[in-house]
Motif scaffolding. Structure first.
Motif, PDB file in Angstrom:
ATOM      1  N   ASP A   1       0.839  -1.464   0.195  1.00 25.04           N
ATOM      2  CA  ASP A   1       0.357   0.528   0.443  1.00 25.04           C
ATOM      3  C   ASP A   1       0.893   1.214   0.082  1.00 25.04           C
TER       4      ASP A   1
ATOM      5  N   LYS B   1       0.958   4.069  -3.047  1.00 32.71           N
ATOM      6  CA  LYS B   1       0.363   5.613  -2.926  1.00 32.71           C
ATOM      7  C   LYS B   1       1.279   6.106  -3.294  1.00 32.71           C
TER       8      LYS B   1
ATOM      9  N   GLN C   1       1.665   9.102  -6.150  1.00 36.38           N
ATOM     10  CA  GLN C   1       1.236  10.434  -5.446  1.00 36.38           C
ATOM     11  C   GLN C   1       2.580  11.306  -6.904  1.00 36.38           C
TER      12      GLN C   1
END
Length: 325
Positions: free
Chosen positions: A195, A199, A203
């Motif tokens: 995860d 992420k 980004q």
């Protein structure tokens, strides 16, 4: 060709020139000018004129300068007065601005056109963490995929790359600007279950490009979908050649693999600066070749491609030697 002069107080200009070369490749007709503490205005003016004199077949000149009103700007501005129709000055130099200038001069013929164009990229390069919740509508829209998402058809695969670093500066800037995807798809079983990595990759998405992280089996399903991805330009990123082989064997229609970087680890040999192999890697590339896949070995679009056959032969020799010791 448009010449670019990067000018700054201290060695900032030289440093950002090196950073730009790492990300976008070596550039012609670009000069860095530094203004050091023991120098005066006349020294700086001479540095600027010497830099311009080194350009070849250049009439248009773009100055990218650190600070409005500082000595580098003031001296460039005195030179600019005699060339207002063909030169331009932009201050507030940052790396996104420089990269966008490199990209823009491939298609734009005017220094002033480039100067106006790169202002937006320079501003977009300034972000913060944590993000502000009340982002403007303009910022929100810029992150959305193209309006033709969901149209009948399959992906148009604009680039498939093996890169152990996955999405980083060279991919997010030089390759994205060259092949113009609207989706970057990281294809990896290991990353898709992490995860934090997912992420961070999302980004790092360039403006206007959506980043997805999917396991290999999901990518195979997406590749066979003929109903929802018409007009979608996909850039695929694989962490290893083994992942790429599994995807291609499953039906992802990749005919050429850009080989950018493969990290060194225990048991691997490194026949050049950016690629490391063990026997499994070499065997995988042999299988890919048997499937008709071609290899484009280069970090950024401006690099000259290396010969994959020679690299693999050197790697095999080093592994054989290592095994014999």
């Amino acid at each position: 060709m448009i010449g670019i002069v990067i000018a700054s107080h201290g060695n900032f200009a030289k440093g950002i020139l090196q950073s730009g070369s790492m990300i976008f490749g070596e550039q012609e007709n670009v000069q860095a000018v530094t203004f050091m503490p023991d120098e005066g205005p006349d020294d700086l003016r001479r540095h600027l004129t010497d830099a311009i004199a080194k350009f070849v077949d250049v009439q248009q000149v773009l100055f990218l300068i650190d600070l409005w009103g500082g000595s580098p700007f003031n001296q460039a501005n005195t030179l600019f007065e005699e060339h207002k129709d063909q030169w331009a000055i932009v201050t507030g130099l940052n790396l996104p601005m420089l990269i966008e200038a490199y990209s823009a001069r491939m298609s734009m013929d005017s220094a002033q056109e480039i100067a106006a164009h790169i202002l937006g990229e320079a501003k977009n390069g300034v972000k913060m963490r944590p993000e502000i919740d009340n982002a403007t509508e303009e910022q929100t829209v810029s992150k959305k995929p193209a309006n033709n998402q969901g149209a009948p058809g399959q992906f148009d695969y604009v680039l498939a790359r093996i890169d152990s670093r996955l999405l980083h500066g060279q991919v997010a800037t030089s390759w994205t600007k060259t092949v113009k995807p609207n989706r970057i798809i990281v294809v990896s079983d290991s990353v898709s279950t992490d995860d934090l990595r997912k992420k961070l990759l999302r980004q790092a998405a360039p403006n206007g490009v959506t980043v997805h992280v999917v396991p290999i089996t999901q990518m195979i399903k997406l590749a066979h979908d003929k109903d929802h991805f018409g007009g979608q330009r996909a850039l695929l990123l694989f962490e290893t050649p083994e992942d790429a082989l599994r995807a291609i064997e499953g039906g992802v229609p990749v005919k050429e693999l850009n080989v950018g970087s493969m990290a060194h680890s225990a048991g691997k040999v490194q026949p050049n600066k950016v690629l490391a192999f063990d026997q499994a890697d070499i065997d995988t590339f042999a299988k890919l070749k048997q499937l008709g896949v071609k290899f484009d070995v280069r970090k950024v679009p401006n690099d000259s491609p290396d010969d994959m056959e020679s690299i693999l032969k050197k790697a095999q020799l080093e592994l054989n030697k290592k095994g014999g010791n």
